[in-house]
Design a protein around this motif. Structure first.
Motif, short mmCIF file in Angstrom:
data_model
loop_
_atom_site.label_atom_id
_atom_site.label_comp_id
_atom_site.label_asym_id
_atom_site.label_seq_id
_atom_site.Cartn_x
_atom_site.Cartn_y
_atom_site.Cartn_z
N LEU A 189 43.53 29.08 -30.38
CA LEU A 189 42.28 29.14 -29.61
C LEU A 189 42.47 29.95 -28.33
CD1 LEU A 189 40.76 25.92 -30.29
CD2 LEU A 189 40.14 28.06 -31.34
N ALA A 190 43.56 29.58 -27.31
CA ALA A 190 43.73 30.30 -26.13
C ALA A 190 44.02 31.59 -26.15
CB ALA A 190 44.97 29.44 -25.40
N ALA A 191 44.71 32.10 -27.28
CA ALA A 191 45.10 33.41 -27.44
C ALA A 191 43.93 34.42 -27.72
CB ALA A 191 46.25 33.76 -28.45
N THR A 192 43.05 33.87 -28.20
CA THR A 192 41.87 34.76 -28.63
C THR A 192 40.42 34.21 -27.78
OG1 THR A 192 41.18 32.80 -30.36
CG2 THR A 192 42.43 34.79 -30.96
N SER A 193 40.52 33.20 -26.73
CA SER A 193 39.49 32.72 -25.90
C SER A 193 38.84 33.95 -25.24
CB SER A 193 39.86 31.87 -25.12
OG SER A 193 40.77 32.44 -24.23
N ASP A 194 39.54 34.88 -24.83
CA ASP A 194 38.78 35.94 -23.89
C ASP A 194 38.04 36.85 -24.77
OD1 ASP A 194 40.15 35.35 -21.71
OD2 ASP A 194 41.94 36.87 -21.88
N GLU A 195 38.42 37.11 -26.11
CA GLU A 195 37.28 37.92 -26.76
C GLU A 195 36.24 37.04 -27.43
OE1 GLU A 195 37.70 40.48 -30.91
OE2 GLU A 195 39.44 39.65 -30.12
N ALA A 196 36.73 35.75 -27.94
CA ALA A 196 35.59 34.87 -28.23
C ALA A 196 34.48 34.34 -27.36
CB ALA A 196 36.49 33.53 -29.05
N LEU A 197 34.97 34.15 -26.22
CA LEU A 197 33.96 33.60 -25.24
C LEU A 197 33.95 34.68 -23.95
CD1 LEU A 197 35.99 30.44 -24.77
CD2 LEU A 197 33.92 30.88 -25.95
N ALA A 198 33.83 36.10 -24.62
CA ALA A 198 33.74 37.08 -23.59
C ALA A 198 32.23 36.97 -22.94
CB ALA A 198 33.67 38.48 -24.27
N SER A 199 31.18 36.68 -23.44
CA SER A 199 29.74 36.71 -22.92
C SER A 199 29.37 35.10 -22.66
CB SER A 199 28.60 37.13 -23.80
OG SER A 199 28.90 36.87 -25.24
N ASP A 200 30.32 34.30 -22.77
CA ASP A 200 30.03 32.99 -22.41
C ASP A 200 29.88 32.68 -21.05
OD1 ASP A 200 29.94 30.23 -22.49
OD2 ASP A 200 30.23 30.14 -24.66
N PRO A 201 29.13 31.92 -20.36
CA PRO A 201 29.10 31.61 -18.92
C PRO A 201 30.17 30.53 -18.58
CG PRO A 201 26.90 30.89 -19.84
CD PRO A 201 27.81 31.59 -21.01
N ARG A 202 30.30 29.67 -19.76
CA ARG A 202 31.64 28.65 -19.54
C ARG A 202 32.90 29.09 -19.65
NH1 ARG A 202 29.36 23.21 -22.15
NH2 ARG A 202 31.11 22.62 -21.15
N ARG A 203 33.33 30.33 -19.98
CA ARG A 203 34.51 30.78 -20.25
C ARG A 203 35.72 30.20 -19.62
NH1 ARG A 203 37.26 35.43 -19.23
NH2 ARG A 203 35.74 36.41 -17.71
N ARG A 204 35.60 30.25 -18.21
CA ARG A 204 36.51 29.76 -17.31
C ARG A 204 36.63 28.29 -17.40
NH1 ARG A 204 36.88 33.03 -11.45
NH2 ARG A 204 36.57 35.25 -12.51
N GLU A 205 35.67 27.59 -17.88
CA GLU A 205 35.71 26.10 -18.15
C GLU A 205 36.56 25.79 -19.09
OE1 GLU A 205 32.93 22.23 -18.36
OE2 GLU A 205 31.99 23.91 -17.91
N VAL A 206 36.14 26.74 -20.19
CA VAL A 206 36.70 26.21 -21.70
C VAL A 206 38.17 26.78 -21.51
CG1 VAL A 206 37.07 27.00 -23.86
CG2 VAL A 206 34.79 26.75 -22.92
N LYS A 207 38.73 27.78 -20.82
CA LYS A 207 39.97 27.94 -20.68
C LYS A 207 40.83 26.90 -19.81
CE LYS A 207 41.61 32.14 -20.01
NZ LYS A 207 41.74 33.70 -19.52
N ARG A 208 40.15 26.69 -18.82
CA ARG A 208 40.77 25.44 -18.04
C ARG A 208 41.16 24.28 -18.92
NH1 ARG A 208 37.32 25.55 -14.32
NH2 ARG A 208 36.01 23.81 -15.14
N GLU A 209 39.99 23.82 -19.68
CA GLU A 209 40.28 22.77 -20.53
C GLU A 209 41.49 22.88 -21.63
OE1 GLU A 209 39.04 19.72 -20.14
OE2 GLU A 209 37.78 20.24 -18.42
N LEU A 210 41.37 24.22 -21.99
CA LEU A 210 42.61 24.39 -23.04
C LEU A 210 43.88 24.37 -22.17
CD1 LEU A 210 41.12 27.75 -24.92
CD2 LEU A 210 41.60 25.37 -25.69
N GLU A 211 44.05 24.67 -21.11
CA GLU A 211 45.26 24.50 -20.51
C GLU A 211 45.59 22.99 -20.27
OE1 GLU A 211 44.67 26.85 -16.92
OE2 GLU A 211 44.81 28.63 -17.83
#
Length: 282
Positions: free
Chosen positions: A173-195
């Motif tokens: 999920l982390a490897a594909t998050s940039d593409e899957a969440l490109a237009s999502d305003p919570r993209r950074r939050e999701v990436k932080r939670e994945l870390e």
């Protein structure tokens, strides 16, 4: 030159500090708000099914790992109580009391062995003195503790396996998050939670492994303490010598057509084995 009073100087210093800090206040608040929700055990909702399913599974795993120590200690507590010890006694103290009780039973002629299939249990041999109520109570407690420790080890081993599987899913999920969440305003939050999930899963797996090993060790210690290495005695009738041949059979080959070539009658079957008190029963 007029010197300002000390109090006035301190007030001016405090005011200056507020002016310097004020522009950075939103940044400080933002940093405080970036604490991982997952590490606090809170549910995370992104509106995207793969991420929501993963975060919920990771949160549930974290909750289970927090109970790993309690799960591994249940079997020890019950055994300590049966031996007259405080359930909070150390594992070494409980094991020492278990060994002492097992030695006392052996000295009294009570032979014990451990069976693990189809279920864990202690089996005693007939012979020596009869088991009294206290003996049976201890044996039942050892059996319950043995079963409990094996079950806890299995459950915690499964927990560790699930943590490893979730880590693989997290990495994907982390490897594909940039593409899957490109237009999502919570993209950074999701990436932080994945870390944060990487840390949560690693810790949960380590805790599960540690307490699974603790439960396995208790089971092994119980086997070594109580198992006398005894096995049911062999029946005396199982290895009887074959009956002697008839006296005439050792002579030369019989003439063709003579009655001497007839096959000897089969020997009578041996008597049924005797029961000498070496059968094991629970």
């Amino acid at each position: 030159m007029t010197r300002l009073p000390d109090r006035a100087g301190r007030l001016r210093g405090a005011a200056l500090a507020l002016l310097l800090v004020a522009p950075h206040a939103p940044l400080l608040v933002a940093c405080a708000a970036q604490v991982s929700q997952l590490e606090q055990g809170r549910a995370i909702r992104t509106g995207k099914q793969p991420y929501d399913e993963f975060f919920e599974a990771a949160r549930a795993l974290r909750e289970e790992s927090l109970k790993a120590e309690e799960l591994a200690g249940e079997a020890h507590g019950e055994l300590a109580r049966a031996l007259g010890l405080d359930p909070r006694s150390t594992g070494d103290a409980t094991l020492e009391a278990t060994r002492a009780r097992a030695a006392k039973l052996r000295e009294a002629g009570v032979v014990l062995r451990v069976e693990l299939v189809p279920e864990a249990r202690l089996v005693s041999a007939r012979g020596g003195r009869a088991l009294d109520a206290e003996d049976r109570s201890v044996i039942e407690a050892v059996e319950a503790s043995l079963k409990g420790s094996l079950a806890a080890s299995k459950q915690l081993g499964e927990l560790s396996r699930r943590a490893a599987e979730l880590e693989k899913k997290r990495a994907s999920l982390a490897a594909t998050s940039d593409e899957a969440l490109a237009s999502d305003p919570r993209r950074r939050e999701v990436k932080r939670e994945l870390e944060a999930a990487e840390r949560v899963l690693a810790e949960a797996g380590a805790v599960a492994d540690r307490h699974a090993g603790r439960a396995s060790k208790l089971a092994l210690d119980l086997v070594l303490a109580f198992d006398s290495g005894a096995a049911p005695a062999q029946r005396r009738a199982t290895s009887r010598p074959s009956p002697r041949q008839p006296a005439g059979s050792a002579r030369g080959s019989p003439q063709r057509g003579s009655s001497a070539g007839a096959a000897p009658q089969p020997p009578k079957p041996p008597p049924p084995p005797s029961h000498d008190g070496d059968d094991f029963d629970p």
